[in-house]
Write a protein that holds these residues in place. Sequence first.
Motif, PDB file in Angstrom:
ATOM      1  N   GLU A   6       3.621  10.807   1.226  1.00  0.00           N
ATOM      2  CA  GLU A   6       3.159   9.276   1.445  1.00  0.00           C
ATOM      3  C   GLU A   6       4.422   8.528   1.080  1.00  0.00           C
ATOM      4  OE1 GLU A   6       0.109   9.409  -1.526  1.00  0.00           O
ATOM      5  OE2 GLU A   6       1.440   9.019  -3.164  1.00  0.00           O
ATOM      6  N   VAL A   9       2.117  -3.951   4.403  1.00  0.00           N
ATOM      7  CA  VAL A   9       1.296  -3.949   5.482  1.00  0.00           C
ATOM      8  C   VAL A   9       1.155  -5.349   5.984  1.00  0.00           C
ATOM      9  CG1 VAL A   9      -0.779  -3.089   6.536  1.00  0.00           C
ATOM     10  CG2 VAL A   9       0.088  -1.893   4.812  1.00  0.00           C
ATOM     11  N   ILE A  56       0.848   4.758   1.681  1.00  0.00           N
ATOM     12  CA  ILE A  56       0.135   5.266   2.939  1.00  0.00           C
ATOM     13  C   ILE A  56       0.656   6.534   3.196  1.00  0.00           C
ATOM     14  CG2 ILE A  56       0.025   4.923   5.397  1.00  0.00           C
ATOM     15  CD1 ILE A  56       0.293   1.909   5.047  1.00  0.00           C
ATOM     16  N   TYR A  62      -0.799   2.952  11.456  1.00  0.00           N
ATOM     17  CA  TYR A  62       0.197   1.825  11.266  1.00  0.00           C
ATOM     18  C   TYR A  62       1.461   2.334  12.196  1.00  0.00           C
ATOM     19  CZ  TYR A  62      -2.981   1.147   7.028  1.00  0.00           C
ATOM     20  OH  TYR A  62      -4.076   1.109   6.423  1.00  0.00           O
ATOM     21  N   LYS A 118       1.025  -1.267   0.263  1.00  0.00           N
ATOM     22  CA  LYS A 118      -0.056   0.010  -0.019  1.00  0.00           C
ATOM     23  C   LYS A 118       0.841   1.438  -0.257  1.00  0.00           C
ATOM     24  CE  LYS A 118      -4.188  -1.387   2.393  1.00  0.00           C
ATOM     25  NZ  LYS A 118      -5.173  -1.475   3.622  1.00  0.00           N
ATOM     26  N   CYS A 156       4.713   0.985   1.388  1.00  0.00           N
ATOM     27  CA  CYS A 156       4.681   0.242   2.735  1.00  0.00           C
ATOM     28  C   CYS A 156       4.221  -1.279   2.342  1.00  0.00           C
ATOM     29  CB  CYS A 156       3.770   0.702   3.733  1.00  0.00           C
ATOM     30  SG  CYS A 156       4.165   2.342   4.254  1.00  0.00           S
TER      31      CYS A 156
END
Length: 222
Positions: free
Chosen positions: A84, A89, A10, A65, A8, A87
């Motif tokens: 941003e 996750v 993020i 997170y 993702k 990542c």
Amino acid sequence: MTTEFDFKTIQISLLDFNNGQLDGLPKNPRFFRDYRYDAMKKSIEDSPEMLNLRELIVYPVGERYIVVCGNLRLRACKELGYKELPCKVLNPETPVKKLREYATKDNVSFGENDMDVMMNDWDKSELQDWGIEFAPEPEKDEFKERFEAITDETAVYPLIPKYDEKYELFIIMSASEVDSNWLREALDMQHMQSYKTGKVSKSNVVDIKDVRHAIENRNTKS
């Protein structure tokens, strides 16, 4: 067990440093000295694509997170103005023991660099820009260099005789002609037996027996 994760991108505002807020996962112990941290920031500036090749590893807690691996990269990216970051996750069901393992292993550097290869085959200035550390150059010891350069042919008088290891060598230094003359007179060095020829003459290299004899005679006269 294979841990599941999703890729993702993020918002940085949703990423939290690991400050020990998750029960069972201690605070991230990793830190860099200022110069190494600056090198890492420069590395990100020069090669931002590396962030996509090595994403942050994060653990979801509610809508936010916790960064398990990559806390220093997060700090650097915040300072560089990133909004941003890519990542990985982790699955919310990932055991906390695994989180500790990932955090620890991410900070471990396995193997060693062959410094001979790096010095000879790589560009040292590039490596330093990329965060590789080299041992500092030893300080130049001019006296040691001059001393080690002396050979039997270039040695300056007095020459030092080679004694067996069972004997000791004493060296008396003088930076004053007055002191030098006092010592010569006190030890009668104008009439010392040469260790090379056996003749009695002026000498700056004397045997301890002659020194002892000179001192004992001096004491007897006084």
